[in-house]
Scaffold this motif. Structure first.
Motif, PDB file in Angstrom:
ATOM      1  N   ARG A   9      11.043  -0.105 -13.335  1.00  0.00           N
ATOM      2  CA  ARG A   9       9.936   0.360 -13.931  1.00  0.00           C
ATOM      3  C   ARG A   9       9.743  -0.290 -15.406  1.00  0.00           C
ATOM      4  NH1 ARG A   9       7.443   5.410 -13.773  1.00  0.00           N
ATOM      5  NH2 ARG A   9       7.322   5.446 -15.916  1.00  0.00           N
ATOM      6  N   LEU A  13       6.556  -2.828 -16.516  1.00  0.00           N
ATOM      7  CA  LEU A  13       5.934  -2.518 -17.962  1.00  0.00           C
ATOM      8  C   LEU A  13       6.067  -3.741 -18.719  1.00  0.00           C
ATOM      9  CD1 LEU A  13       4.732  -0.226 -19.628  1.00  0.00           C
ATOM     10  CD2 LEU A  13       6.991   0.116 -20.601  1.00  0.00           C
ATOM     11  N   ARG A  17       2.432  -5.640 -20.036  1.00  0.00           N
ATOM     12  CA  ARG A  17       2.152  -5.628 -21.336  1.00  0.00           C
ATOM     13  C   ARG A  17       2.457  -6.977 -22.001  1.00  0.00           C
ATOM     14  NH1 ARG A  17       4.463   0.119 -23.611  1.00  0.00           N
ATOM     15  NH2 ARG A  17       2.844   1.480 -22.632  1.00  0.00           N
ATOM     16  N   GLU A  76       9.083   1.825 -26.534  1.00  0.00           N
ATOM     17  CA  GLU A  76       7.950   1.214 -26.471  1.00  0.00           C
ATOM     18  C   GLU A  76       7.021   1.932 -27.591  1.00  0.00           C
ATOM     19  OE1 GLU A  76       7.791  -1.273 -24.275  1.00  0.00           O
ATOM     20  OE2 GLU A  76       9.614  -0.926 -23.039  1.00  0.00           O
TER      21      GLU A  76
END
Length: 269
Positions: A9, A13, A17, A76
């Motif tokens: 995951r 991510l 990003r 994050e």
């Protein structure tokens, strides 16, 4: 310790990003400062996971190898960037988001050859398309070690941790102390397929759910599970509680320094 789905995951991510664009890299704590100065302003080419390892690829500048261990965490956030809180080993700032890494077991800048050596020491990862489950079975089938221990051995199977270990053995009715030599190859193929499905679901949801629809709280009328790990599970961290299938108290013991859970009735020796 986070299991493999968490690292996959994170890889997705971070690739979404920060990938494909220059990023600001720093080490507010200072322990990664020299490496961060090499990477600051460089383009993050890609991010990938293998088992419980995360790799940030900066091309010719090297690859950051991260292993969270027991205490490592990423936080994050969206821009704007705020002052560091606590011991931040690594900070990455992109166009719209930023992330801080605290407390990892490993955070190091390595060459591609060194990364390949790490991967070579790992067993197949159920979440990778290049995985070869036959390699894991070859090692399992030659070992008198218990299946419970073998499934946690990252050189045999990468990414599976305590939760997936306990739950997949329960789902297939296998006693945890059965030796690897007793495992039939057809059963192993079923276990592998189940791990692939469960772990993919974990990547999607961000939590581990292993309970069949007919055993969910809304069907059986029981209270939902209350645990910091989240997710509905059969035996993990349910020692002494009734099995969701047969009502037998869930058993518990320590194995190789880790807690092991199983149902003595559903997983007979």
């Amino acid at each position: 310790m986070p299991e493999g789905h968490t690292l996959h995951r994170l890889a997705r991510l971070h690739k979404r990003r920060y990938g494909g664009a220059p990023v600001e890299v720093s080490s507010p704590q200072g322990r990664f400062a020299d490496e961060a100065s090499i990477l600051d302003g460089q383009v993050l080419k890609s991010a990938e996971a293998y088992g419980k390892h995360l790799f940030h690829d900066y091309g010719p500048q090297g690859i950051v190898h991260i292993h969270l261990g027991l205490y490592g965490t990423f936080t994050e956030a969206e821009q704007p960037v705020t002052d560091p809180v606590g011991q931040v080993r690594l900070r990455i700032v992109g166009r719209t988001h930023w992330t801080d890494l605290r407390g990892p077991t490993r955070c190091e800048l390595l060459t591609r050859g060194e990364i390949d050596a790490i991967k070579a020491r790992l067993g197949p990862d159920p979440l990778r398309r290049d995985a070869k489950p036959g390699l894991a079975f070859a090692r399992i089938s030659r070992s008198r070690t218990s299946l419970a221990a073998l499934l946690m051995d990252q050189s045999v199977l990468a990414g599976v941790g305590n939760v997936y270990r306990a739950e997949v053995l329960f789902r297939h009715g296998i006693a945890p102390m059965v030796p690897g030599t007793a495992l039939d190859e057809a059963v192993w193929k079923d276990i592998w397929a189940d791990l692939v499905a469960l772990m993919r679901d974990g990547v999607k949801k961000g939590r581990i759910d292993t309970v069949a629809p007919e055993h969910l709280p809304e069907v059986t009328g029981r209270a939902p599970r209350q645990d910091r790990h989240g997710g509905e599970v059969y035996v993990y961290r349910r020692a002494g509680q009734p099995c969701l299938v047969c009502g037998t108290p869930v058993a518990h013991k320590e194995l190789a320094g880790r807690n092991l859970y199983w149902c003595p009735a559903c997983q007979p020796a």
